[in-house]
Design a protein around this motif. Structure first.
Motif, mmCIF file in Angstrom:
data_model
loop_
_atom_site.group_PDB
_atom_site.id
_atom_site.type_symbol
_atom_site.label_atom_id
_atom_site.label_comp_id
_atom_site.label_asym_id
_atom_site.label_seq_id
_atom_site.Cartn_x
_atom_site.Cartn_y
_atom_site.Cartn_z
ATOM 1 N N GLU A 172 8.092 7.080 -11.150
ATOM 2 C CA GLU A 172 6.697 7.722 -11.526
ATOM 3 C C GLU A 172 5.805 6.473 -11.706
ATOM 4 O O GLU A 172 5.871 5.729 -12.254
ATOM 5 N N PRO A 173 4.601 6.656 -10.947
ATOM 6 C CA PRO A 173 3.686 5.603 -10.633
ATOM 7 C C PRO A 173 2.963 5.426 -12.068
ATOM 8 O O PRO A 173 2.882 6.370 -12.883
ATOM 9 N N LEU A 174 2.717 4.184 -12.380
ATOM 10 C CA LEU A 174 2.026 3.713 -13.574
ATOM 11 C C LEU A 174 0.633 3.516 -13.425
ATOM 12 O O LEU A 174 0.285 2.449 -12.615
ATOM 13 N N ILE A 175 -0.459 4.303 -13.853
ATOM 14 C CA ILE A 175 -1.703 4.170 -13.458
ATOM 15 C C ILE A 175 -2.645 3.659 -14.794
ATOM 16 O O ILE A 175 -2.393 4.269 -15.896
ATOM 17 N N SER A 196 0.773 -1.283 0.003
ATOM 18 C CA SER A 196 -0.136 -0.051 0.026
ATOM 19 C C SER A 196 0.920 1.303 0.012
ATOM 20 O O SER A 196 0.377 2.306 -0.381
ATOM 21 N N GLN A 197 2.179 1.012 0.454
ATOM 22 C CA GLN A 197 2.822 2.215 0.543
ATOM 23 C C GLN A 197 3.469 2.628 -0.832
ATOM 24 O O GLN A 197 4.289 3.735 -1.023
ATOM 25 N N GLN A 198 3.423 1.776 -1.800
ATOM 26 C CA GLN A 198 3.865 2.161 -3.268
ATOM 27 C C GLN A 198 3.002 3.283 -3.882
ATOM 28 O O GLN A 198 1.814 3.449 -3.612
ATOM 29 N N GLU A 199 3.733 4.149 -4.442
ATOM 30 C CA GLU A 199 3.085 5.353 -5.008
ATOM 31 C C GLU A 199 1.777 5.211 -5.681
ATOM 32 O O GLU A 199 1.034 5.973 -5.804
ATOM 33 N N TYR A 231 5.432 1.044 -12.177
ATOM 34 C CA TYR A 231 6.329 2.224 -12.186
ATOM 35 C C TYR A 231 6.450 2.085 -13.663
ATOM 36 O O TYR A 231 6.829 1.238 -14.384
ATOM 37 N N LYS A 232 6.770 3.505 -14.238
ATOM 38 C CA LYS A 232 7.159 3.786 -15.518
ATOM 39 C C LYS A 232 8.810 3.277 -15.588
ATOM 40 O O LYS A 232 9.300 3.683 -14.819
ATOM 41 N N ALA A 233 8.915 2.580 -16.921
ATOM 42 C CA ALA A 233 10.449 2.240 -17.188
ATOM 43 C C ALA A 233 11.173 3.146 -16.600
ATOM 44 O O ALA A 233 11.350 4.322 -17.311
#
Length: 407
Positions: free
Chosen positions: A367-370, A54-57, A361-363
């Motif tokens: 930066e979080p990947l949604i 849960s602590q991941q962006e 996360y983006k490669a």
């Protein structure tokens, strides 16, 4: 949102599976038995894994599994309480308990697994993550002098507490004196964190870590989560270790007192726990632990205030948990399984977190990947949870083999 509700439902289901109610007037006399506390540790192990996820962006931005985000310390407190309780019970029931204590309880149970874990993470970083660390970082990581595994602080802190217990109680004397020594060690560790903070703020120019140039010129050991006691998560739940000791020493009297007007006392503890949580979150909001990033220096005073405002929530949460177990507790195959590999899954959880990093996360970035429907969060949760279990079992097998070789 669906992932959150399904996960919450899963946790509630494994807690309720096989639950037994002692009745309005009855109590579970064995609520502190090894079988029952292992099951409790099993629940805590599951919740700690979910706390780390849960602590991941990506989870923070979408408010997925948000219930677990800021309450990891209370699950860790359960482990500390059970450890302190177990030490006193063993001391009182096993002849010559302190003979071989350091070798059996510290070296074999904690330190050898810790070093093995550090070596495994070094191999993981080198051959799976293709990390190119300085030689000094590899050496310090393998020896456990600094953390190569961000989550490996628990065996270090437990080692310190076990050593404190050894020196506090190994000679016949006043329990009050021993309790004071353990309390002093816990307070000293808290002071170390409040002064040290989260990184080597003292190693460069003022607020060096607030600029990209500062990070570019910094050494590896100046970063976050490197030195022992770097971070509040090292110390804010340690008070439960002392609580476990005190409860074991006065268990009969405390339990008898709690049984009288139990529901009234339970309601009082429930209210005090809620009030303590409000106080804790208000303290973190007003003062906070991460004061280095305020631009005014390390903020040592704010850390001390936040720490002391948070401790009542740990104390009352632990009391509430074990008062609940006097009436309700459960043991089932899932809880037994996780209770037997709780430390192993915890120590290998960070490896699982990193293995599936690219899913959320983006490669090459943080930066979080949604994605639409948050399906990648579902995939990440399932993969990390499963990998933590598998890696934990492999790690336990390795530790068992190494201990046999050493013996």
């Amino acid at each position: 949102m669906v992932l959150s509700f399904v996960t919450y439902g899963f946790v509630i289901a494994i807690m309720l599976w096989g639950v037994k109610f002692a009745g309005i007037k009855g109590f579970h006399e064995d609520f502190m038995s090894l079988k029952k506390t292992k099951a409790l540790r099993g629940v805590s192990a599951v919740c700690v894994i979910l706390h780390h996820i849960s602590q991941q962006e990506a989870f923070k931005e979408t408010k997925t599994l948000s219930f677990f985000e800021n309450i990891g310390l209370y699950f860790v407190a359960v482990f500390f309480f059970c450890s302190g309780y177990g030490l006193v019970k063993s001391l009182r029931t096993k002849p010559d308990y302190f003979k071989g204590f350091v070798k059996n309880r510290i070296v074999k149970t904690l330190w050898i697994p810790f070093i093995i874990n550090s070596c495994l993470y070094c191999l993981f970083y080198k051959f799976i993550m293709n990390s190119d660390f300085p030689v000094s970082k590899w050496i310090c990581g393998v020896l456990g002098l600094t953390l190569i595994n961000d989550y490996a602080w628990f065996p270090v802190v437990l080692t310190v507490l076990y050593i404190a217990f050894f020196f506090a109680y190994r000679n016949e004397g006043s329990e009050k004196k021993g309790n004071f020594i353990v309390a002093l060690v816990i307070f000293f560790m808290a002071c170390l964190f409040c002064i040290e903070g989260h990184l080597a703020w003292w190693a460069g120019s003022r607020n060096w870590y607030l600029s990209n140039e500062g990070w570019a010129s910094s050494k590896w050991w100046m970063g976050v989560k490197v030195f022992w006691f770097s971070g509040e998560w090292w110390v804010n739940s340690c008070i439960a270790f002392l609580m476990g000791i005190l409860f074991a020493q006065k268990e009969k009297g405390i339990t008898a007192w709690l049984k009288k007007a139990y529901f009234l006392k339970y309601a009082a503890v429930l209210f005090l726990t809620a009030a303590a949580f409000v106080l804790s979150f208000a303290g973190m909001e007003k003062f906070g632990y991460w004061t280095e990033w305020n631009g005014t220096g390390p903020g040592i005073g704010n850390k001390f205030i936040t720490f002391f405002l948070q401790e009542p929530s740990v104390i009352f949460a632990v009391i509430l948990i074990f008062m609940t177990m006097m009436k309700f507790n459960s043991v089932n195959p899932v809880l037994r399984f996780f209770g037997n590999i709780s430390l192993e899954t915890y120590l290998m959880n960070y490896m699982a977190i990193l293995l599936f990093w690219s899913v959320i996360y983006k490669a090459g970035t943080r930066e979080p990947l949604i994605v639409e429907g948050n399906l990648n969060l579902v995939k990440y949760t399932v993969c990390v949870f499963a990998a933590s279990v598998v890696l934990g079992l492999i790690y336990k097998f390795i530790c068992t083999g190494v201990k046999k070789l050493i013996k």
